[in-house]
Design an enzyme around this catalytic site. Sequence first.
Site, PDB file in Angstrom:
ATOM      1  N   GLY A 121       0.791  -1.221   0.000  1.00  0.00           N
ATOM      2  CA  GLY A 121       0.000   0.000   0.000  1.00  0.00           C
ATOM      3  C   GLY A 121       0.820   1.266   0.000  1.00  0.00           C
ATOM      4  CB  THR A 124      -2.631   5.151   5.666  1.00  0.00           C
ATOM      5  OG1 THR A 124      -3.957   5.406   6.152  1.00  0.00           O
ATOM      6  CG2 THR A 124      -1.898   4.294   6.676  1.00  0.00           C
ATOM      7  CB  CYS A 224      -4.667   4.744  -0.479  1.00  0.00           C
ATOM      8  SG  CYS A 224      -4.797   3.922   1.108  1.00  0.00           S
TER       9      CYS A 224
END
Length: 266
Positions: A121, A124, A224
């Site tokens: 990912g 965040t 993201c």
Amino acid sequence: MDTLLTSCSTSAPTSSVFSATPTATPHQNRALHVRHLGVQPYEEAWAYQESLLADTLERKKQNRDAVERGEAPAPTPNYLLLCEHPHVYTLGKSGKPEHLLLDEVGLAHHGATFHRINRGGDITYHGPGQLVGYPILDLDNFFTDIHRYLRVLEEAVILTLADFDISAGRIAGLTGVWLDWEEGAPNPRKICAMGVKCSRWVTMHGFALNVNTDLDYFGHIIPCGIDDKAVTSMEQELGHAVPLAEVADRLVPHLATLLGATLTQE
């Protein structure tokens, strides 16, 4: 072999695809140890995850050796760590540093830290008022399907939000939990991010559910890498704060049911 899965990509089937977790075999341990860590610095929680992961992997290695000797394997443990973090931004292995919009001075001004980590990912945010869950599970105890595992995490959050009269769901291609997720909805917004790592079917990292989160901190990143959708929280949607302990008390049984696990609170 490690598998890194992102909170930003992978197919997301609807909850109608769920079937019951198969009954445990004699060598599967379905006990789930829940540990409430309170407010904990990110790097300490990360180190704790790494230690539990290493211990479980070592036991799995010992079990392989035992089976080769004709001995019975020992059960492997399963943990769920629940905590809050001070303000922190984390960047996964596939993330882009430019998605953090603060330099070192800006981070210090906002009382935040920054860490590159080994999950999948992009970037965040974690902070006060956010319920963070780190399942350290041996999926050999449940089912060896990492995509199904992500759907289980999502479903546990979706069911928890429904307990608070918040309707949530999935957006195809975007792992995580969303409001106004239906196709054509005017204002899709993420309420829970997910990103995991899986080593020899043992998981780490997990989910971050915005409960009473200060959403202004998301304004300093491109969450993201998605710049066309908003972020929200339970407090934002309900118009009042919700105790994190109450949310955890709802979420944990949902997750246990979906996994077919039995709970041990610590």
